[in-house]
Enzyme design. Sequence first.
Site, PDB file in Angstrom:
ATOM      1  N   ARG A   2       0.814  -1.210   0.000  1.00 11.54           N
ATOM      2  CA  ARG A   2       0.000   0.000   0.000  1.00 11.54           C
ATOM      3  C   ARG A   2       0.847   1.258   0.000  1.00 11.54           C
ATOM      4  O   ARG A   2       0.788   2.075   0.911  1.00 11.54           O
ATOM      5  CB  ARG A   2      -0.913   0.027   1.239  1.00 11.54           C
ATOM      6  CG  ARG A   2      -1.904  -1.090   1.272  1.00 11.54           C
ATOM      7  CD  ARG A   2      -3.319  -0.550   1.222  1.00 11.54           C
ATOM      8  NE  ARG A   2      -4.249  -1.496   1.789  1.00 11.54           N
ATOM      9  CZ  ARG A   2      -5.204  -1.158   2.633  1.00 11.54           C
ATOM     10  NH1 ARG A   2      -5.347   0.066   3.026  1.00 11.54           N
ATOM     11  NH2 ARG A   2      -6.016  -2.088   3.080  1.00 11.54           N
ATOM     12  N   ARG A   6      -4.081   7.668   0.931  1.00 11.00           N
ATOM     13  CA  ARG A   6      -4.517   8.983   1.420  1.00 11.00           C
ATOM     14  C   ARG A   6      -3.439   9.796   2.114  1.00 11.00           C
ATOM     15  O   ARG A   6      -3.617  10.981   2.342  1.00 11.00           O
ATOM     16  CB  ARG A   6      -5.713   8.807   2.355  1.00 11.00           C
ATOM     17  CG  ARG A   6      -7.027   8.635   1.593  1.00 11.00           C
ATOM     18  CD  ARG A   6      -8.165   8.365   2.518  1.00 11.00           C
ATOM     19  NE  ARG A   6      -8.041   7.043   3.118  1.00 11.00           N
ATOM     20  CZ  ARG A   6      -8.628   6.661   4.246  1.00 11.00           C
ATOM     21  NH1 ARG A   6      -9.357   7.501   4.925  1.00 11.00           N
ATOM     22  NH2 ARG A   6      -8.479   5.435   4.689  1.00 11.00           N
ATOM     23  N   ARG A  15      -7.906  10.919  -6.523  1.00 11.10           N
ATOM     24  CA  ARG A  15      -9.062  10.174  -6.010  1.00 11.10           C
ATOM     25  C   ARG A  15     -10.318  11.025  -6.123  1.00 11.10           C
ATOM     26  O   ARG A  15     -11.375  10.538  -6.532  1.00 11.10           O
ATOM     27  CB  ARG A  15      -8.773   9.801  -4.550  1.00 11.10           C
ATOM     28  CG  ARG A  15      -9.945   9.284  -3.747  1.00 11.10           C
ATOM     29  CD  ARG A  15      -9.872   7.790  -3.598  1.00 11.10           C
ATOM     30  NE  ARG A  15     -10.584   7.300  -2.427  1.00 11.10           N
ATOM     31  CZ  ARG A  15     -11.908   7.172  -2.359  1.00 11.10           C
ATOM     32  NH1 ARG A  15     -12.666   7.567  -3.352  1.00 11.10           N
ATOM     33  NH2 ARG A  15     -12.464   6.658  -1.277  1.00 11.10           N
ATOM     34  N   ASP A  52      -7.504  -3.322  -5.787  1.00  8.93           N
ATOM     35  CA  ASP A  52      -7.898  -3.771  -4.454  1.00  8.93           C
ATOM     36  C   ASP A  52      -8.242  -5.245  -4.523  1.00  8.93           C
ATOM     37  O   ASP A  52      -8.670  -5.737  -5.573  1.00  8.93           O
ATOM     38  CB  ASP A  52      -9.093  -2.975  -3.926  1.00  8.93           C
ATOM     39  CG  ASP A  52      -9.274  -3.207  -2.431  1.00  8.93           C
ATOM     40  OD1 ASP A  52      -8.556  -2.576  -1.640  1.00  8.93           O
ATOM     41  OD2 ASP A  52     -10.095  -4.067  -2.046  1.00  8.93           O
ATOM     42  N   TYR A 128     -14.680 -11.381   3.255  1.00  3.29           N
ATOM     43  CA  TYR A 128     -15.425 -10.155   2.903  1.00  3.29           C
ATOM     44  C   TYR A 128     -16.719 -10.495   2.168  1.00  3.29           C
ATOM     45  O   TYR A 128     -17.747  -9.849   2.349  1.00  3.29           O
ATOM     46  CB  TYR A 128     -14.558  -9.232   2.036  1.00  3.29           C
ATOM     47  CG  TYR A 128     -13.438  -8.582   2.819  1.00  3.29           C
ATOM     48  CD1 TYR A 128     -13.665  -7.427   3.564  1.00  3.29           C
ATOM     49  CD2 TYR A 128     -12.168  -9.123   2.836  1.00  3.29           C
ATOM     50  CE1 TYR A 128     -12.648  -6.826   4.300  1.00  3.29           C
ATOM     51  CE2 TYR A 128     -11.139  -8.546   3.559  1.00  3.29           C
ATOM     52  CZ  TYR A 128     -11.386  -7.394   4.290  1.00  3.29           C
ATOM     53  OH  TYR A 128     -10.388  -6.817   5.021  1.00  3.29           O
TER      54      TYR A 128
HETATM   55  O1  1CP Z   1      -0.189   0.876  -2.612  1.00  2.00           O
HETATM   56  C1  1CP Z   1      -0.939   0.475  -3.471  1.00  2.00           C
HETATM   57  O2  1CP Z   1      -1.140   1.114  -4.475  1.00  2.00           O
HETATM   58  C2  1CP Z   1      -1.542  -0.891  -3.263  1.00  2.00           C
HETATM   59  C3  1CP Z   1      -2.965  -1.049  -3.620  1.00  2.00           C
HETATM   60  C4  1CP Z   1      -3.804  -1.819  -2.609  1.00  2.00           C
HETATM   61  C5  1CP Z   1      -3.591  -3.106  -2.077  1.00  2.00           C
HETATM   62  C6  1CP Z   1      -2.394  -4.012  -2.272  1.00  2.00           C
HETATM   63  C7  1CP Z   1      -5.029  -1.354  -2.085  1.00  2.00           C
HETATM   64  C8  1CP Z   1      -5.627  -0.024  -2.367  1.00  2.00           C
HETATM   65  N1  1CP Z   1      -5.592  -2.345  -1.343  1.00  2.00           N
HETATM   66  C9  1CP Z   1      -4.746  -3.422  -1.295  1.00  2.00           C
HETATM   67  C10 1CP Z   1      -4.930  -4.710  -0.650  1.00  2.00           C
HETATM   68  C11 1CP Z   1      -6.052  -4.903   0.302  1.00  2.00           C
HETATM   69  N2  1CP Z   1      -7.315  -4.354   0.267  1.00  2.00           N
HETATM   70  C12 1CP Z   1      -5.998  -5.802   1.393  1.00  2.00           C
HETATM   71  C13 1CP Z   1      -4.834  -6.728   1.686  1.00  2.00           C
HETATM   72  C14 1CP Z   1      -3.668  -6.049   2.325  1.00  2.00           C
HETATM   73  C15 1CP Z   1      -3.927  -5.465   3.704  1.00  2.00           C
HETATM   74  O3  1CP Z   1      -4.197  -6.223   4.625  1.00  2.00           O
HETATM   75  O4  1CP Z   1      -3.801  -4.250   3.820  1.00  2.00           O
HETATM   76  C16 1CP Z   1      -7.245  -5.733   2.055  1.00  2.00           C
HETATM   77  C17 1CP Z   1      -7.660  -6.500   3.290  1.00  2.00           C
HETATM   78  C18 1CP Z   1      -8.074  -4.822   1.343  1.00  2.00           C
HETATM   79  C19 1CP Z   1      -9.493  -4.486   1.631  1.00  2.00           C
HETATM   80  C20 1CP Z   1      -9.667  -3.028   1.852  1.00  2.00           C
HETATM   81  N3  1CP Z   1      -9.628  -2.094   0.831  1.00  2.00           N
HETATM   82  C21 1CP Z   1      -9.783  -2.341   3.077  1.00  2.00           C
HETATM   83  C22 1CP Z   1      -9.800  -2.966   4.477  1.00  2.00           C
HETATM   84  C23 1CP Z   1     -11.201  -3.191   4.921  1.00  2.00           C
HETATM   85  C24 1CP Z   1     -11.322  -3.771   6.327  1.00  2.00           C
HETATM   86  O5  1CP Z   1     -11.639  -2.990   7.239  1.00  2.00           O
HETATM   87  O6  1CP Z   1     -11.146  -4.971   6.550  1.00  2.00           O
HETATM   88  C25 1CP Z   1      -9.869  -0.966   2.769  1.00  2.00           C
HETATM   89  C26 1CP Z   1     -10.067   0.176   3.711  1.00  2.00           C
HETATM   90  C27 1CP Z   1      -9.754  -0.840   1.353  1.00  2.00           C
HETATM   91  C28 1CP Z   1      -9.726   0.404   0.532  1.00  2.00           C
HETATM   92  C29 1CP Z   1      -8.411   0.719  -0.078  1.00  2.00           C
HETATM   93  N4  1CP Z   1      -7.731  -0.103  -0.952  1.00  2.00           N
HETATM   94  C30 1CP Z   1      -6.582   0.515  -1.370  1.00  2.00           C
HETATM   95  C31 1CP Z   1      -6.534   1.810  -0.737  1.00  2.00           C
HETATM   96  C32 1CP Z   1      -5.472   2.845  -0.933  1.00  2.00           C
HETATM   97  C33 1CP Z   1      -7.682   1.905   0.079  1.00  2.00           C
HETATM   98  C34 1CP Z   1      -8.115   3.090   0.940  1.00  2.00           C
HETATM   99  C35 1CP Z   1      -9.147   3.911   0.233  1.00  2.00           C
HETATM  100  C36 1CP Z   1      -8.612   5.254  -0.135  1.00  2.00           C
HETATM  101  O7  1CP Z   1      -7.656   5.722   0.482  1.00  2.00           O
HETATM  102  O8  1CP Z   1      -9.111   5.907  -1.065  1.00  2.00           O
END
Ligand code: 1CP
Length: 324
Positions: A2, A6, A15, A52, A128
């Site tokens: 990641r 944000r 975004r 994602d 999920y």
């Molecule tokens: O850095 C990058 O560009 C990587 C892109 C990336 C990856 C590898 C994103 C973007 N998500 C993920 C993997 C991901 N998504 C995982 C596995 C890794 C980890 O444990 O962190 C998981 C569990 C998710 C699911 C997910 N997506 C969540 C967690 C939900 C929860 O509470 O269980 C969330 C909040 C997201 C949204 C998301 N995905 C990615 C980003 C940057 C975000 C945040 C949204 C935003 O900032 O706009």
Amino acid sequence: MRQAGRYLPEYRETRAKAGGFLDLCYTPALAAEVTLQPIRRYGFDAAILFADILLVPDAMGQSVRFAEGEGPLLDPIRSAKDFACLSPAATRPKFERVFETVQRLRQDLPDETALIGFCGAPWTVATYMIEGRGSKDQAAARLFAYRDPEGFQKLIDLLVETSIEYLSGQVRAGADVLQIFDTWAGSLPDDQFEKWVIAPTQRIVEAIHERHKGVPVIGFPRGAQGSALWYVAETGVDGIGCDTATPPYMMAEAFEGEKVVVQGNLDPLLLVAGGEPLEARVGEILELMEGKPFIFNLGHGIVPETPPEHVADLVRWVRQGSRA
Ligand code: 1CP
């Protein structure tokens, strides 16, 4: 792990332009842009595709929503008949957009910057799909697997099949390395871990190795503790991502001479704190991993509160400390 997100003002700007989070993921020009932003700023050795893990259920037809300031929301699967309508064939149009992002990235990234493609592991994605959201204990999915193991196996099989096609498409489009995120691997007892974490991961890794010789696969069985050793031995992953509680040097010692690369594991909160404690810990990790096959990384995702200048400090300290 990641890198985008944000904590970067340029990410927040793109975004906002994209509208929704999924629009950002499915618009190749914008997804490529947010992937490149941290590379331009910091010159990391590897970029991770911006996407994602929940694009897989979304593309199969279980619609996923990301409400502002909240995590993901899905219509939860209550029984096997709820996923009978999901199909790997339906994924094409949406997966093609992700593959186009990968193609653009491989063109735009410097040759020496590795591009990491990824997917969620079947177990974690299933949690999920069944809960309909993130949860602390993954209880709905664990109960589903106990009450209807055959139905649950069908869902896992569907995810294995779809994930293989998804990862394979990313490699064909230009990904150099793949990572499988099993964020909730730690919630299962050993018998369930074997069925729902090890076996499906092993099938994906084997298929990728068969189809794409020389493309390494990194596993991230977060929270697996002692079972992480078992996971590496059984799944055939080429690399193991250590979470914040898994000491990388123990992992490296356990697999000494077996060509397993260890990745990890700085605490993302130390990157928020920054300063001398961060510098000291970076030095400690590098010292412990000296001479071992190691990729410096965080132990989990970067958090939005991270000051961007702390990341610049981190990169400087890692580069200074690992000049070998
Ligand atoms: O850095 C990058 O560009 C990587 C892109 C990336 C990856 C590898 C994103 C973007 N998500 C993920 C993997 C991901 N998504 C995982 C596995 C890794 C980890 O444990 O962190 C998981 C569990 C998710 C699911 C997910 N997506 C969540 C967690 C939900 C929860 O509470 O269980 C969330 C909040 C997201 C949204 C998301 N995905 C990615 C980003 C940057 C975000 C945040 C949204 C935003 O900032 O706009």
